[in-house]
Design a protein around this motif. Structure first.
Motif, PDB file in Angstrom:
ATOM      1  N   CYS A  69       0.844  -1.203   0.000  1.00  0.00           N
ATOM      2  CA  CYS A  69       0.000   0.000   0.000  1.00  0.00           C
ATOM      3  C   CYS A  69       0.875   1.247   0.000  1.00  0.00           C
ATOM      4  O   CYS A  69       0.717   2.147  -0.831  1.00  0.00           O
ATOM      5  N   GLY A  70       1.841   1.292   0.934  1.00  0.00           N
ATOM      6  CA  GLY A  70       2.725   2.453   1.016  1.00  0.00           C
ATOM      7  C   GLY A  70       3.658   2.553  -0.174  1.00  0.00           C
ATOM      8  O   GLY A  70       3.896   3.626  -0.712  1.00  0.00           O
ATOM      9  N   ALA A  71       4.199   1.409  -0.591  1.00  0.00           N
ATOM     10  CA  ALA A  71       5.202   1.414  -1.653  1.00  0.00           C
ATOM     11  C   ALA A  71       4.585   1.738  -3.005  1.00  0.00           C
ATOM     12  O   ALA A  71       5.211   2.396  -3.835  1.00  0.00           O
ATOM     13  N   SER A  72       3.354   1.281  -3.221  1.00  0.00           N
ATOM     14  CA  SER A  72       2.732   1.466  -4.530  1.00  0.00           C
ATOM     15  C   SER A  72       2.035   2.812  -4.649  1.00  0.00           C
ATOM     16  O   SER A  72       1.811   3.297  -5.747  1.00  0.00           O
ATOM     17  N   GLY A  73       1.673   3.390  -3.500  1.00  0.00           N
ATOM     18  CA  GLY A  73       0.880   4.616  -3.549  1.00  0.00           C
ATOM     19  C   GLY A  73      -0.593   4.342  -3.789  1.00  0.00           C
ATOM     20  O   GLY A  73      -1.390   5.262  -3.891  1.00  0.00           O
ATOM     21  N   ASP A  74      -0.970   3.050  -3.876  1.00  0.00           N
ATOM     22  CA  ASP A  74      -2.379   2.701  -4.041  1.00  0.00           C
ATOM     23  C   ASP A  74      -2.986   2.530  -2.661  1.00  0.00           C
ATOM     24  O   ASP A  74      -2.837   1.486  -2.029  1.00  0.00           O
ATOM     25  N   HIS A  75      -3.649   3.591  -2.191  1.00  0.00           N
ATOM     26  CA  HIS A  75      -4.181   3.595  -0.830  1.00  0.00           C
ATOM     27  C   HIS A  75      -5.650   3.218  -0.775  1.00  0.00           C
ATOM     28  O   HIS A  75      -6.340   3.545   0.184  1.00  0.00           O
ATOM     29  N   ASN A  76      -6.144   2.552  -1.795  1.00  0.00           N
ATOM     30  CA  ASN A  76      -7.531   2.069  -1.756  1.00  0.00           C
ATOM     31  C   ASN A  76      -7.706   1.237  -0.481  1.00  0.00           C
ATOM     32  O   ASN A  76      -7.033   0.225  -0.289  1.00  0.00           O
ATOM     33  N   PRO A  77      -8.610   1.694   0.426  1.00  0.00           N
ATOM     34  CA  PRO A  77      -8.715   1.029   1.737  1.00  0.00           C
ATOM     35  C   PRO A  77      -9.165  -0.427   1.675  1.00  0.00           C
ATOM     36  O   PRO A  77      -8.993  -1.159   2.654  1.00  0.00           O
ATOM     37  N   VAL A  78      -9.727  -0.877   0.563  1.00  0.00           N
ATOM     38  CA  VAL A  78     -10.209  -2.270   0.476  1.00  0.00           C
ATOM     39  C   VAL A  78      -9.057  -3.270   0.672  1.00  0.00           C
ATOM     40  O   VAL A  78      -9.281  -4.428   0.995  1.00  0.00           O
ATOM     41  N   HIS A  79      -7.802  -2.777   0.550  1.00  0.00           N
ATOM     42  CA  HIS A  79      -6.649  -3.666   0.673  1.00  0.00           C
ATOM     43  C   HIS A  79      -6.057  -3.721   2.086  1.00  0.00           C
ATOM     44  O   HIS A  79      -5.257  -4.598   2.380  1.00  0.00           O
ATOM     45  N   VAL A  80      -6.419  -2.743   2.910  1.00  0.00           N
ATOM     46  CA  VAL A  80      -5.792  -2.683   4.244  1.00  0.00           C
ATOM     47  C   VAL A  80      -6.769  -2.437   5.389  1.00  0.00           C
ATOM     48  O   VAL A  80      -6.402  -2.602   6.552  1.00  0.00           O
ATOM     49  N   ASP A  81      -7.991  -2.030   5.076  1.00  0.00           N
ATOM     50  CA  ASP A  81      -8.933  -1.637   6.124  1.00  0.00           C
ATOM     51  C   ASP A  81     -10.115  -2.611   6.102  1.00  0.00           C
ATOM     52  O   ASP A  81     -10.989  -2.543   5.242  1.00  0.00           O
ATOM     53  N   ILE A  82     -10.122  -3.538   7.082  1.00  0.00           N
ATOM     54  CA  ILE A  82     -11.147  -4.594   7.062  1.00  0.00           C
ATOM     55  C   ILE A  82     -12.550  -4.012   7.226  1.00  0.00           C
ATOM     56  O   ILE A  82     -13.516  -4.552   6.687  1.00  0.00           O
ATOM     57  N   ASP A  83     -12.674  -2.897   7.938  1.00  0.00           N
ATOM     58  CA  ASP A  83     -13.998  -2.273   8.093  1.00  0.00           C
ATOM     59  C   ASP A  83     -14.531  -1.820   6.734  1.00  0.00           C
ATOM     60  O   ASP A  83     -15.698  -2.021   6.407  1.00  0.00           O
ATOM     61  N   PHE A  84     -13.652  -1.200   5.950  1.00  0.00           N
ATOM     62  CA  PHE A  84     -14.038  -0.743   4.609  1.00  0.00           C
ATOM     63  C   PHE A  84     -14.388  -1.942   3.733  1.00  0.00           C
ATOM     64  O   PHE A  84     -15.391  -1.932   3.012  1.00  0.00           O
ATOM     65  N   ALA A  85     -13.554  -2.990   3.812  1.00  0.00           N
ATOM     66  CA  ALA A  85     -13.779  -4.180   2.981  1.00  0.00           C
ATOM     67  C   ALA A  85     -15.139  -4.796   3.294  1.00  0.00           C
ATOM     68  O   ALA A  85     -15.894  -5.157   2.384  1.00  0.00           O
ATOM     69  N   ARG A  86     -15.470  -4.912   4.590  1.00  0.00           N
ATOM     70  CA  ARG A  86     -16.757  -5.510   4.971  1.00  0.00           C
ATOM     71  C   ARG A  86     -17.918  -4.644   4.511  1.00  0.00           C
ATOM     72  O   ARG A  86     -18.940  -5.158   4.048  1.00  0.00           O
ATOM     73  N   ALA A  87     -17.751  -3.318   4.646  1.00  0.00           N
ATOM     74  CA  ALA A  87     -18.815  -2.416   4.182  1.00  0.00           C
ATOM     75  C   ALA A  87     -19.016  -2.540   2.673  1.00  0.00           C
ATOM     76  O   ALA A  87     -20.110  -2.283   2.160  1.00  0.00           O
ATOM     77  N   ALA A  88     -17.951  -2.936   1.973  1.00  0.00           N
ATOM     78  CA  ALA A  88     -18.040  -3.128   0.516  1.00  0.00           C
ATOM     79  C   ALA A  88     -18.551  -4.521   0.158  1.00  0.00           C
ATOM     80  O   ALA A  88     -18.594  -4.882  -1.011  1.00  0.00           O
TER      81      ALA A  88
END
Lengths: 140, 147
Positions: free
Chosen positions: A32-51
């Protein structure tokens, strides 16, 4: 690294495979940090579940980067003319990705000798996550 | 439904400098073991001016703009519904750390499948160097899941 020559490669020849360690949450946080792709679906389980997902999922581009490593361990990068993939299935925490490929076609274009290779990534159960192709220029 | 009038939508061009530190971190993130991707001496020994930009990192550089998802808002794409469908690159040369690359992006297609349950947005990026010469192009196709 010894680069294969066009004349030495036959259609169907496999390229060296590459297996990665199982993906962890840490893998995705660093990517996430290295790529600059901060889409929360990859690191934030709350966001992923809401999705509507059970857990975070890996970046498709992380898997494509593994495919890229598989190609650049075989031939040096400046020989790559094109590289494409379709994302076919989600990659989950714990998946260990293996990338494999083979020569699909030998061709000449714009005065260059090229091989079109398949390249795909599958998990430890053999489920294909991404499948694509690359076009590689080789010496005669 | 995403309005088809957004076909042709262009993102303002933006220029980014390729940083060695980021390339080293990216190498670590993808488990890279080839030293030319993180050790400058090895990169020079391999004939590069500095650390080379790995094949998929061009996609990451494009996300260095202040808000890489700003165009989602303009086009009407909801981030939680988005999956990456396809990605392709064409390469003209391998850029290296220290170079400034300019990205220009344009939405080239919007279509749907399964009666509108899945929508697809296709965006093309062209990447040029400081002399205006072509370095690479990439195309991304994103999928928007409805229901």
């Amino acid at each position: 690294m010894s680069t294969p020559k066009y004349s030495e490669l036959e259609v169907g020849a496999a390229i060296p495979s590459l297996t990665q360690r199982p993906i962890t949450r840490q893998t995705l946080a660093v990517y996430c940090g290295a790529s600059g792709d901060h889409n929360p679906v990859h690191v934030d389980i709350d966001f992923a579940r809401a999705a509507g997902l059970p857990d975070v999922i890996a970046h498709g581009m992380l898997v494509m980067a593994y495919m890229g490593r598989t190609l650049t361990q075989w031939v040096s990068q400046e020989r790559m003319r094109a590289f494409s993939t379709r994302f076919m299935a989600m990659t989950h925490i714990g998946d260990a990705i293996t990338c494999t490929g083979a020569v699909l076609e030998k061709l000449e274009r714009d005065g260059e000798k090229l091989v079109r290779v398949s390249i795909s990534a599958a998990d430890q159960r053999g489920e294909v996550k991404t499948a694509g192709e690359a076009l590689i220029a080789l010496d005669p | 439904m995403i309005d088809r009038r957004h076909i042709g939508y262009e993102t303002p061009p933006f220029t980014v400098e390729v940083e060695k530190g980021r390339l080293r971190l990216f190498a670590k993130a993808i488990g890279e073991t080839d030293p030319k991707y993180f050790d400058e001496a090895a990169a020079r020994a391999a004939g590069y001016a500095s650390l080379p930009v790995p094949p998929t990192f061009l996609f990451c550089l494009e996300m260095e703009q202040p808000d890489p998802y700003a165009w989602f808002d303009d086009v009407g794409i909801e981030l939680p519904k988005v999956l990456h469908g396809e990605q392709s690159f064409t390469y003209h040369r391998t850029p290296c750390a220290g170079e400034k690359l300019t990205f220009r992006a344009k939405v080239v297609d919007i279509y749907d499948k399964k009666g509108g349950l899945l929508e697809f947005v296709v965006q093309d990026n062209t990447i040029t160097d400081e002399r205006g010469a072509a370095v690479a192009e990439f195309r991304r196709s994103i999928v928007i899941r409805h229901g």
